[in-house]
Enzyme design. Structure first.
Site, PDB file in Angstrom:
ATOM      1  N   VAL A  76      -2.093   0.318   3.498  1.00  0.00           N
ATOM      2  CA  VAL A  76      -0.790   0.875   3.852  1.00  0.00           C
ATOM      3  C   VAL A  76       0.031   1.172   2.603  1.00  0.00           C
ATOM      4  O   VAL A  76      -0.156   0.571   1.552  1.00  0.00           O
ATOM      5  CB  VAL A  76      -0.012  -0.042   4.822  1.00  0.00           C
ATOM      6  CG1 VAL A  76      -0.785  -0.249   6.109  1.00  0.00           C
ATOM      7  CG2 VAL A  76       0.351  -1.364   4.186  1.00  0.00           C
ATOM      8  N   ASP A  77       0.959   2.118   2.761  1.00  0.00           N
ATOM      9  CA  ASP A  77       1.848   2.497   1.665  1.00  0.00           C
ATOM     10  C   ASP A  77       3.128   1.656   1.737  1.00  0.00           C
ATOM     11  O   ASP A  77       3.272   0.808   2.626  1.00  0.00           O
ATOM     12  CB  ASP A  77       2.131   4.002   1.716  1.00  0.00           C
ATOM     13  CG  ASP A  77       2.830   4.446   2.993  1.00  0.00           C
ATOM     14  OD1 ASP A  77       3.462   3.611   3.680  1.00  0.00           O
ATOM     15  OD2 ASP A  77       2.749   5.650   3.309  1.00  0.00           O
ATOM     16  N   PRO A  78       4.078   1.858   0.802  1.00  0.00           N
ATOM     17  CA  PRO A  78       5.313   1.052   0.815  1.00  0.00           C
ATOM     18  C   PRO A  78       6.138   1.197   2.099  1.00  0.00           C
ATOM     19  O   PRO A  78       6.962   0.335   2.395  1.00  0.00           O
ATOM     20  CB  PRO A  78       6.090   1.577  -0.395  1.00  0.00           C
ATOM     21  CG  PRO A  78       5.031   2.075  -1.330  1.00  0.00           C
ATOM     22  CD  PRO A  78       3.976   2.660  -0.420  1.00  0.00           C
TER      23      PRO A  78
END
Length: 130
Positions: free
Chosen positions: A15-17
């Site tokens: 996952v990204d931020p």
């Protein structure tokens, strides 16, 4: 076998931020689906590579519809759309429950170790024609 489904759980490192699966990770999910479809069909990429037949991606058409998040369980449906003498076209649907998250079409070609285009091996055509 012309279709295969596998379940995966989204890992934290995917996952990204913002907490969504980063778009590049869907390509990895496609690869997992493609490999498992071949395995379920009685084939093995390792054996193809040992025989000097390398499968490469030549085109990806992908539509992102809804995000997946950390710890979601997703289903990767991989389907053979078409096999010709020169290419293999897979279709993918990644879903969570009843929600379609991503759908895509990926075109593959077979090359030798020198990068020269090869015919799709008859054994592979046969496996995907059942």
């Amino acid at each position: 076998m012309r279709e295969h489904t596998i379940e995966l759980r989204v890992r934290y490192d995917e996952v990204d931020p913002m907490g969504f699966v980063h778009h590049s990770n869907y390509l990895k999910f496609f690869e997992i689906g493609r490999t498992e479809l071949l395995r379920a069909s009685g084939g093995c990429y390792r054996q193809m590579e040992e025989a000097g037949q390398l499968v490469v991606v030549v085109r990806i058409d992908c539509r992102y519809r809804k995000p997946a998040r950390y710890d979601d369980v997703i289903r990767v449906l991989t389907r053979i759309h078409r096999v010709t003498a020169a290419k293999i076209i897979h279709e993918y649907v990644i879903s969570r429950g009843d929600d379609v998250l991503v759908d895509a079409t990926v075109t593959l070609a077979v090359i030798d170790r020198n990068g020269v285009l090869q015919r799709v091996p008859k054994e592979l055509v046969d496996r995907y024609s059942l």
